[in-house]
Design a protein around this motif. Structure first.
Motif, PDB file in Angstrom:
ATOM      1  N   PRO A   1      23.206  41.211  31.945  1.00  0.00           N
ATOM      2  CA  PRO A   1      23.351  40.015  31.124  1.00  0.00           C
ATOM      3  C   PRO A   1      22.873  38.765  31.866  1.00  0.00           C
ATOM      4  O   PRO A   1      23.118  38.609  33.061  1.00  0.00           O
ATOM      5  N   ILE A   2      22.187  37.918  31.136  1.00  0.00           N
ATOM      6  CA  ILE A   2      21.739  36.624  31.668  1.00  0.00           C
ATOM      7  C   ILE A   2      22.370  35.533  30.821  1.00  0.00           C
ATOM      8  O   ILE A   2      22.306  35.567  29.590  1.00  0.00           O
ATOM      9  N   ILE A   3      22.997  34.585  31.503  1.00  0.00           N
ATOM     10  CA  ILE A   3      23.564  33.409  30.845  1.00  0.00           C
ATOM     11  C   ILE A   3      22.716  32.212  31.264  1.00  0.00           C
ATOM     12  O   ILE A   3      22.568  31.936  32.457  1.00  0.00           O
ATOM     13  N   LEU A   4      22.166  31.529  30.300  1.00  0.00           N
ATOM     14  CA  LEU A   4      21.361  30.337  30.544  1.00  0.00           C
ATOM     15  C   LEU A   4      22.171  29.116  30.132  1.00  0.00           C
ATOM     16  O   LEU A   4      22.613  29.018  28.990  1.00  0.00           O
ATOM     17  N   ILE A   5      22.372  28.208  31.078  1.00  0.00           N
ATOM     18  CA  ILE A   5      23.184  27.015  30.821  1.00  0.00           C
ATOM     19  C   ILE A   5      22.282  25.794  30.748  1.00  0.00           C
ATOM     20  O   ILE A   5      21.470  25.559  31.649  1.00  0.00           O
ATOM     21  N   SER A   6      22.447  25.011  29.693  1.00  0.00           N
ATOM     22  CA  SER A   6      21.715  23.753  29.641  1.00  0.00           C
ATOM     23  C   SER A   6      22.435  22.708  30.493  1.00  0.00           C
ATOM     24  O   SER A   6      23.630  22.813  30.778  1.00  0.00           O
ATOM     25  N   ARG A   7      21.711  21.724  30.877  1.00  0.00           N
ATOM     26  CA  ARG A   7      22.165  20.692  31.817  1.00  0.00           C
ATOM     27  C   ARG A   7      23.358  19.897  31.284  1.00  0.00           C
ATOM     28  O   ARG A   7      23.449  19.598  30.103  1.00  0.00           O
ATOM     29  N   ILE A   8      24.247  19.510  32.214  1.00  0.00           N
ATOM     30  CA  ILE A   8      25.303  18.564  31.870  1.00  0.00           C
ATOM     31  C   ILE A   8      24.654  17.206  31.612  1.00  0.00           C
ATOM     32  O   ILE A   8      23.520  16.966  32.030  1.00  0.00           O
ATOM     33  N   ARG A   9      25.381  16.325  30.930  1.00  0.00           N
ATOM     34  CA  ARG A   9      24.825  14.998  30.646  1.00  0.00           C
ATOM     35  C   ARG A   9      24.591  14.221  31.929  1.00  0.00           C
ATOM     36  O   ARG A   9      25.339  14.343  32.890  1.00  0.00           O
ATOM     37  N   HIS A  10      23.573  13.416  31.890  1.00  0.00           N
ATOM     38  CA  HIS A  10      23.212  12.543  33.005  1.00  0.00           C
ATOM     39  C   HIS A  10      23.804  11.168  32.721  1.00  0.00           C
ATOM     40  O   HIS A  10      23.719  10.665  31.602  1.00  0.00           O
ATOM     41  N   GLY A  11      24.404  10.568  33.728  1.00  0.00           N
ATOM     42  CA  GLY A  11      25.060   9.279  33.551  1.00  0.00           C
ATOM     43  C   GLY A  11      24.149   8.168  33.070  1.00  0.00           C
ATOM     44  O   GLY A  11      24.607   7.206  32.450  1.00  0.00           O
ATOM     45  N   ALA A  12      22.866   8.264  33.312  1.00  0.00           N
ATOM     46  CA  ALA A  12      21.929   7.204  32.917  1.00  0.00           C
ATOM     47  C   ALA A  12      21.389   7.372  31.500  1.00  0.00           C
ATOM     48  O   ALA A  12      20.599   6.548  31.049  1.00  0.00           O
ATOM     49  N   GLU A  13      21.827   8.404  30.787  1.00  0.00           N
ATOM     50  CA  GLU A  13      21.294   8.643  29.445  1.00  0.00           C
ATOM     51  C   GLU A  13      21.554   7.487  28.486  1.00  0.00           C
ATOM     52  O   GLU A  13      20.764   7.250  27.583  1.00  0.00           O
ATOM     53  N   SER A  14      22.656   6.776  28.685  1.00  0.00           N
ATOM     54  CA  SER A  14      23.000   5.700  27.750  1.00  0.00           C
ATOM     55  C   SER A  14      22.071   4.494  27.869  1.00  0.00           C
ATOM     56  O   SER A  14      21.947   3.720  26.928  1.00  0.00           O
ATOM     57  N   PHE A  15      21.403   4.331  29.008  1.00  0.00           N
ATOM     58  CA  PHE A  15      20.502   3.191  29.141  1.00  0.00           C
ATOM     59  C   PHE A  15      19.065   3.580  29.499  1.00  0.00           C
ATOM     60  O   PHE A  15      18.202   2.726  29.639  1.00  0.00           O
TER      61      PHE A  15
ATOM     62  N   GLN B   1      13.617  33.739  20.868  1.00  0.00           N
ATOM     63  CA  GLN B   1      12.383  34.536  20.906  1.00  0.00           C
ATOM     64  C   GLN B   1      12.569  35.821  21.710  1.00  0.00           C
ATOM     65  O   GLN B   1      12.138  36.898  21.270  1.00  0.00           O
ATOM     66  N   LEU B   2      13.182  35.697  22.870  1.00  0.00           N
ATOM     67  CA  LEU B   2      13.388  36.884  23.712  1.00  0.00           C
ATOM     68  C   LEU B   2      14.354  37.880  23.061  1.00  0.00           C
ATOM     69  O   LEU B   2      14.163  39.088  23.160  1.00  0.00           O
ATOM     70  N   THR B   3      15.355  37.355  22.365  1.00  0.00           N
ATOM     71  CA  THR B   3      16.295  38.226  21.652  1.00  0.00           C
ATOM     72  C   THR B   3      15.582  38.949  20.514  1.00  0.00           C
ATOM     73  O   THR B   3      15.745  40.157  20.330  1.00  0.00           O
ATOM     74  N   GLU B   4      14.777  38.211  19.766  1.00  0.00           N
ATOM     75  CA  GLU B   4      14.014  38.820  18.674  1.00  0.00           C
ATOM     76  C   GLU B   4      13.037  39.873  19.197  1.00  0.00           C
ATOM     77  O   GLU B   4      12.719  40.830  18.495  1.00  0.00           O
ATOM     78  N   ALA B   5      12.582  39.694  20.434  1.00  0.00           N
ATOM     79  CA  ALA B   5      11.659  40.654  21.053  1.00  0.00           C
ATOM     80  C   ALA B   5      12.389  41.866  21.637  1.00  0.00           C
ATOM     81  O   ALA B   5      11.757  42.774  22.163  1.00  0.00           O
ATOM     82  N   GLY B   6      13.741  41.865  21.543  1.00  0.00           N
ATOM     83  CA  GLY B   6      14.488  43.054  21.948  1.00  0.00           C
ATOM     84  C   GLY B   6      15.433  42.887  23.125  1.00  0.00           C
ATOM     85  O   GLY B   6      16.138  43.826  23.477  1.00  0.00           O
ATOM     86  N   ASP B   7      15.468  41.727  23.762  1.00  0.00           N
ATOM     87  CA  ASP B   7      16.389  41.512  24.890  1.00  0.00           C
ATOM     88  C   ASP B   7      17.701  40.974  24.332  1.00  0.00           C
ATOM     89  O   ASP B   7      17.809  39.792  24.014  1.00  0.00           O
ATOM     90  N   HIS B   8      18.683  41.862  24.210  1.00  0.00           N
ATOM     91  CA  HIS B   8      19.956  41.483  23.600  1.00  0.00           C
ATOM     92  C   HIS B   8      21.043  41.170  24.627  1.00  0.00           C
ATOM     93  O   HIS B   8      22.223  41.123  24.287  1.00  0.00           O
ATOM     94  N   ASN B   9      20.631  40.955  25.856  1.00  0.00           N
ATOM     95  CA  ASN B   9      21.582  40.621  26.919  1.00  0.00           C
ATOM     96  C   ASN B   9      21.363  39.202  27.424  1.00  0.00           C
ATOM     97  O   ASN B   9      21.399  38.941  28.624  1.00  0.00           O
ATOM     98  N   LEU B  10      21.109  38.305  26.497  1.00  0.00           N
ATOM     99  CA  LEU B  10      20.879  36.901  26.816  1.00  0.00           C
ATOM    100  C   LEU B  10      21.901  36.042  26.090  1.00  0.00           C
ATOM    101  O   LEU B  10      22.180  36.269  24.905  1.00  0.00           O
ATOM    102  N   THR B  11      22.435  35.061  26.781  1.00  0.00           N
ATOM    103  CA  THR B  11      23.402  34.141  26.182  1.00  0.00           C
ATOM    104  C   THR B  11      23.011  32.721  26.561  1.00  0.00           C
ATOM    105  O   THR B  11      22.798  32.433  27.747  1.00  0.00           O
ATOM    106  N   PHE B  12      22.905  31.866  25.572  1.00  0.00           N
ATOM    107  CA  PHE B  12      22.669  30.443  25.828  1.00  0.00           C
ATOM    108  C   PHE B  12      23.996  29.709  25.746  1.00  0.00           C
ATOM    109  O   PHE B  12      24.781  29.931  24.820  1.00  0.00           O
ATOM    110  N   VAL B  13      24.244  28.836  26.717  1.00  0.00           N
ATOM    111  CA  VAL B  13      25.459  28.027  26.730  1.00  0.00           C
ATOM    112  C   VAL B  13      25.041  26.563  26.838  1.00  0.00           C
ATOM    113  O   VAL B  13      24.309  26.187  27.761  1.00  0.00           O
ATOM    114  N   ASP B  14      25.512  25.768  25.904  1.00  0.00           N
ATOM    115  CA  ASP B  14      25.212  24.339  25.901  1.00  0.00           C
ATOM    116  C   ASP B  14      26.155  23.626  26.868  1.00  0.00           C
ATOM    117  O   ASP B  14      27.339  23.491  26.609  1.00  0.00           O
ATOM    118  N   GLY B  15      25.634  23.195  27.994  1.00  0.00           N
ATOM    119  CA  GLY B  15      26.440  22.509  29.003  1.00  0.00           C
ATOM    120  C   GLY B  15      26.548  21.020  28.783  1.00  0.00           C
ATOM    121  O   GLY B  15      27.244  20.317  29.526  1.00  0.00           O
TER     122      GLY B  15
END
Length: 172
Positions: A76-90, A111-125
């Motif tokens: 299994p692969i877990i892909l985490i998106s980035r935490i918020r950056h403090g400068a995003e507001s300005f 795309q990778l899941t549709e291509a057959g890799d069912h051991n992928l998880t995206f997590v919104d950080g």
């Protein structure tokens, strides 16, 4: 007190953190190195914050996953998106870049899941530290102990779901 250390204690499992601070940019050589770890329960990919530009991230992430998959096609692969950056507001360009990379990550996993890799998880950080990272980061970017605890709290249930028996056997 990084989130990997916290989770290692909670799961009573060894977590290997191949974080190289600002130097870990998703190079395929690092995927080869990660793939040499024997019998991994899963791989967590969390290098977006060091990747540089969105274009660079678009180039490295698919190759990183492909390189790792050559050795561990079912881990299994877990892909985490980035935490918020403090400068995003300005600095809207920082927010726009994070959102573009997040969309890319979600599309890639789909795309990778549709291509057959069912051991992928995206997590919104992006919401892990709340709307204002002031108290959970040292400088708006790097998490404090509190920030890492919040990250561990958010990732723990995902890991328990993904690695199943390994996490359940360890208990808490």
């Amino acid at each position: 007190m990084s989130y990997t250390n916290i989770l290692s204690r909670r799961f009573h499992l060894e977590f290997i953190n191949l974080g190289f601070s600002g130097n870990g940019k998703g190079e395929s050589e690092l995927a080869i190195l990660a793939a040499q770890i024997p019998e991994p329960a899963c791989l967590v990919i969390d290098y977006e914050g060091n990747a540089g530009s969105t274009e660079s991230y678009r180039q490295t992430l698919p190759l990183y996953i492909e390189t790792y998959r050559k050795v561990h096609p079912e881990v299994p692969i877990i892909l985490i998106s980035r935490i918020r950056h403090g400068a995003e507001s300005f600095k809207p360009e920082i927010l726009e870049g994070r959102l573009a990379r997040k969309k890319f990550q979600m599309d890639l996993i789909r795309q990778l899941t549709e291509a057959g890799d069912h051991n992928l998880t995206f997590v919104d950080g992006s919401d892990w530290l709340g709307d204002d990272p002031g108290e959970t980061t040292v400088d708006g970017v790097h998490p404090t102990d509190l920030g890492f605890k919040l990250m561990a709290d958010r990732l723990e249930p995902v890991l328990r779901q993904v690695i199943g028996d390994s996490a359940s056997a360890a208990g808490r």
